[in-house]
Design an enzyme around this catalytic site. Structure first.
Site, PDB file in Angstrom:
ATOM      1  CB  VAL A 118     -13.515  43.981  41.414  1.00  0.00           C
ATOM      2  CG1 VAL A 118     -13.526  43.840  39.892  1.00  0.00           C
ATOM      3  CG2 VAL A 118     -12.866  45.297  41.819  1.00  0.00           C
ATOM      4  CB  VAL A 120     -16.868  40.101  35.952  1.00  0.00           C
ATOM      5  CG1 VAL A 120     -17.387  39.800  34.548  1.00  0.00           C
ATOM      6  CG2 VAL A 120     -16.191  41.466  35.977  1.00  0.00           C
ATOM      7  CE1 TYR A 161      -8.488  44.367  40.131  1.00  0.00           C
ATOM      8  CE2 TYR A 161      -7.946  42.498  41.532  1.00  0.00           C
ATOM      9  CZ  TYR A 161      -8.881  43.364  41.000  1.00  0.00           C
ATOM     10  OH  TYR A 161     -10.210  43.239  41.334  1.00  0.00           O
TER      11      TYR A 161
END
Lengths: 181, 181
Positions: A118, A120, A161
Site C-alpha cells: 500500500v 500513497v 488501519y
C-alpha cells in the site's frame, strides 16, 4: 442534488471511457464540491483503476517517493500478474494523469485475501487518499465474497488501519514471518 | 549405507509411480530406520503430495477431526484451485492411503506467500509430522524463490511456528484482520 448528480454521472461515464476498470474518487460528504471541481477543466480529479497494465517505471518512481527499496521489475511484473486484485490511484489534470497510489492483494479467490504494497505519494498523504484507496480495495474484495481480509502493518500505520476497521491480533492470532537465513 | 540407500530409492520410485507430485517423508537422522520400516509390508509410511485433486470429503473429515467449523465445499474447491501451493500428507499402509495432514499457501508467485489451513490429524500430532509438513512447504516455497513466507498463528501454535524459524511481529509489524460487520 439533481444537477450535481447529473454532472457527476456524466463525468463518471467520461472517465470510464478511458478504461473499463476505472472509478472516480468522490470525497465522503463532498460529492457536490468534487463534481464542481471536475467541471473546472484545469482542476484535478482522482480516480481508481484495477488495470494491471501499469508502467512499471512509473510504479517504481512512486515506491521511490516513499523510500521503499527497489525490487527487480521482472519480479514486480510477476507479482502484479499473480495478484488477485491490483488497484492504482491516479490524479488526472487535463489530458495528463499521474500515478499517486497503489496497492494489491493476493487471495485464494474464496476465503482469504492479503493486502500488500500500500503506497500513497507523499504529496497526496494526509488528505484521505490512503483511506479512499483502502476503502476501494475492501469494497472490491467484499464484492468478490472474500470475508477474511488481512495485511501486515508496519508499526507507524497500525492506527491508520485500525481506523479502517482492521484489528491487530484478534483473539491472540499472531502474524508471523519466515525469512531465509 | 549402500544397502539402505538402494532399498530407500526403490521405495521412493514405487511411491512416485502413484503420482508425479509425491515425496516420501524421512524422519530426520532416521533414514535407515525409515527404510527398514518400509521394507515391512504391513508397516506404514508417510508421504507428501502437491496434487490438488483431493477428495474434498476426505479433507473435510480431516478438518472435522481437529474441530474446525465446516465450510462450503464449493468454496474449498475454489480456494484449493487458486492457492499457489497445496500440500497433503498421507499415511500409506499396504495398498490403502489415508489423508493425515494438509496445508496450502496463497502467493503472488514472486515475493510473498501466506500459509493457510495447516492441519494434522490428532492421531499423528506430537510425532514431528506437523514439523515435517511445514518444512516441506517452506522448502517448496523457497524452491519457487519466495522469500517472505507469512502466516497467521492461533495463540496455542505460536511456539510451534517459532521453533520452525517463524518470527512474530518482527520489527513491530502487526498482523491485522478485517471482517465484515
Amino acid at each position: 442534488m439533481g444537477f450535481w448528480k447529473s454532472l457527476f454521472n456524466t463525468t463518471e461515464t467520461a472517465t470510464v471511457s478511458r478504461s473499463v476498470n476505472v472509478e472516480p474518487y468522490v470525497p465522503e460528504g463532498n460529492r457536490a464540491a468534487f463534481a464542481g471541481a471536475v467541471a473546472e477543466p484545469t482542476a484535478s480529479r482522482i480516480f481508481f483503476s484495477t488495470d494491471r497494465d501499469l508502467d512499471l517505471y512509473e510504479l517504481e518512481e512512486l515506491c521511490d517517493s516513499v523510500g521503499w527499496s527497489r525490487r527487480p521489475l521482472r519480479k514486480v511484473k510477476k507479482a502484479i500478474q499473480n495478484s488477485f486484485l491490483v488497484v492504482s490511484m491516479w490524479e488526472q489534470r487535463g489530458a495528463s494523469r499521474r500515478l499517486i497510489g497503489f496497492s494489491r492483494a493476493t487471495s485464494d479467490h474464496a476465503f482469504n485475501a492479503t493486502i500488500w504494497d500500500v503506497v500513497v505519494h507523499p504529496e497526496f498523504q494526509s488528505k484521505g487518499m490512503g483511506k479512499a484507496l483502502m476503502k476501494f480495495i475492501i469494497k472490491k474484495l467484499r464484492s468478490e465474497d472474500i470475508s477474511n481480509i488481512t495485511l501486515f502493518a508496519d508499526p507507524h500505520v497500525v492506527d491508520f488501519y485500525r481506523n479502517l476497521g482492521f484489528m491487530s491480533d484478534p483473539e491472540g492470532i499472531k502474524g508471523m514471518f519466515w525469512y531465509p537465513d
